[in-house]
Design an enzyme around this catalytic site. Sequence first.
Site, PDB file in Angstrom:
ATOM      1  N   PRO A  89       0.928  -1.285  -0.032  1.00  0.00           N
ATOM      2  CG  PRO A  89      -0.916  -1.478   1.521  1.00  0.00           C
ATOM      3  CD  PRO A  89       0.415  -2.029   1.270  1.00  0.00           C
ATOM      4  CD  GLU A 116      -0.085  -7.003  10.547  1.00  0.00           C
ATOM      5  OE1 GLU A 116      -0.846  -7.805  10.354  1.00  0.00           O
ATOM      6  OE2 GLU A 116      -0.016  -5.956  10.260  1.00  0.00           O
ATOM      7  NE  ARG A 154      -5.400  -5.748 -21.493  1.00  0.00           N
ATOM      8  CZ  ARG A 154      -6.151  -6.506 -22.385  1.00  0.00           C
ATOM      9  NH1 ARG A 154      -6.570  -7.441 -22.313  1.00  0.00           N
ATOM     10  NH2 ARG A 154      -6.646  -5.599 -23.115  1.00  0.00           N
ATOM     11  CG  ASP A 169      -6.378  -2.372 -23.375  1.00  0.00           C
ATOM     12  OD1 ASP A 169      -6.786  -2.812 -24.503  1.00  0.00           O
ATOM     13  OD2 ASP A 169      -5.621  -2.802 -22.624  1.00  0.00           O
TER      14      ASP A 169
HETATM   15  C1  9WO Z   1      -0.132  -3.597   5.920  1.00  0.00           C
HETATM   16  C2  9WO Z   1      -0.576  -2.375   6.328  1.00  0.00           C
HETATM   17  C3  9WO Z   1      -1.496  -1.982   7.352  1.00  0.00           C
HETATM   18  C4  9WO Z   1      -1.941  -0.672   7.403  1.00  0.00           C
HETATM   19  C5  9WO Z   1      -1.317   0.145   6.642  1.00  0.00           C
HETATM   20  C6  9WO Z   1      -0.757  -0.114   5.523  1.00  0.00           C
HETATM   21  C7  9WO Z   1       0.127  -1.483   5.454  1.00  0.00           C
HETATM   22  N1  9WO Z   1       0.772  -1.885   4.634  1.00  0.00           N
HETATM   23  C8  9WO Z   1       0.987  -3.312   4.859  1.00  0.00           C
HETATM   24  C9  9WO Z   1       1.541  -4.232   3.820  1.00  0.00           C
HETATM   25  O1  9WO Z   1       2.531  -3.859   3.178  1.00  0.00           O
HETATM   26  N2  9WO Z   1       1.583  -5.430   4.200  1.00  0.00           N
HETATM   27  C10 9WO Z   1       2.314  -6.430   3.465  1.00  0.00           C
HETATM   28  C11 9WO Z   1       1.836  -6.990   2.176  1.00  0.00           C
HETATM   29  C12 9WO Z   1       2.187  -7.789   4.229  1.00  0.00           C
HETATM   30  C13 9WO Z   1       0.849  -7.933   4.572  1.00  0.00           C
HETATM   31  C14 9WO Z   1      -0.028  -8.251   2.876  1.00  0.00           C
HETATM   32  N3  9WO Z   1       0.531  -7.243   2.162  1.00  0.00           N
HETATM   33  C15 9WO Z   1      -0.346  -6.406   1.588  1.00  0.00           C
HETATM   34  C16 9WO Z   1       0.046  -5.675   0.406  1.00  0.00           C
HETATM   35  N4  9WO Z   1      -1.479  -5.994   1.919  1.00  0.00           N
HETATM   36  N5  9WO Z   1      -2.042  -4.993   1.059  1.00  0.00           N
HETATM   37  C17 9WO Z   1      -0.918  -5.103   0.000  1.00  0.00           C
HETATM   38  C18 9WO Z   1      -1.307  -4.134  -1.173  1.00  0.00           C
HETATM   39  C19 9WO Z   1      -0.477  -4.293  -2.164  1.00  0.00           C
HETATM   40  C20 9WO Z   1      -0.348  -3.532  -3.214  1.00  0.00           C
HETATM   41  N6  9WO Z   1      -1.468  -2.447  -3.581  1.00  0.00           N
HETATM   42  C21 9WO Z   1      -2.276  -2.707  -2.380  1.00  0.00           C
HETATM   43  C22 9WO Z   1      -2.312  -3.167  -1.365  1.00  0.00           C
END
Ligand code: 9WO
Length: 244
Positions: A89, A116, A154, A169
């Site tokens: 994120p 995490e 793609r 696209d």
């Molecule tokens: C967890 C988290 C919690 C609150 C705010 C920010 C945060 N970042 C993460 C995080 O990077 N977590 C790692 C990757 C491990 C847990 C699962 N992961 C993840 C990647 N959750 N969501 C994503 C992600 C990747 C790309 N685009 C959007 C969400």
Amino acid sequence: MRFSAISLFPEMFEAVTNYGVIGRAVKEGRILFDCINPREFTVDRHRTVDDRPYGGGPGMLMKIEPLKRAIESAIDKDNIKAKVIYLSPQGEKFTHTLAKKLSHEKHLVLLCGRYEGVDQRLIDEVVDIEISVGDFVLSGGELPSMLVIDAVTRFLPEVLGHSESAEADSFEDGLLDHPHYTRPEVYEGKGVPKVLLSGDHKAIEQWRLQQRLGRTWQKRPDLLDEDKLSENERQLLESFKQDH
Ligand code: 9WO
């Protein structure tokens, strides 16, 4: 082009590598895909891939060493300069433009976090680009990485061919797509825009452009820079606005 996923759940990737045009491209060897499980690179009897965070806090973090060895094994296999992507994120927003840019790489290594997250020292050492597919938190990086594989693939002419590739696209010029219709001509009393039945290709082209401009104006005004529209596009959009 080659994609290497680093993931504790390799089976998840069958969703993108076993179906559709991407699946066919993998099967026919037009793109290469492999998934490397960091658990295979643990050295302890419990095959540990996670550990508690320094400083306390909820959950666990992915350990550096198994991930580092998994990434090295992906890169060593062909020794071609790979770009290491971490899906998180915190990353750069994934867009059509970024997908197109990544499609010129020879090898993408997609690091999929779980728990995490990943020890920051690994990210600092080996990650070339962090990518976010949206402002939300998932349970892992696998789904975002599959989205990246699909969107990047793609753009590859060896996959979709030049005419059908993502270059063609709707997003290539930053506009949303126009509506699409197919048989039956009347469905529950609802017909098809008459212009689409006219055979007048110029009129159909104009209607589709007007729909793309109008829908972008309505749904994603952030994508529309009216100052950059041609005179024809401006007139089409103004006419659309008057009717909506
Ligand atoms: C967890 C988290 C919690 C609150 C705010 C920010 C945060 N970042 C993460 C995080 O990077 N977590 C790692 C990757 C491990 C847990 C699962 N992961 C993840 C990647 N959750 N969501 C994503 C992600 C990747 C790309 N685009 C959007 C969400």
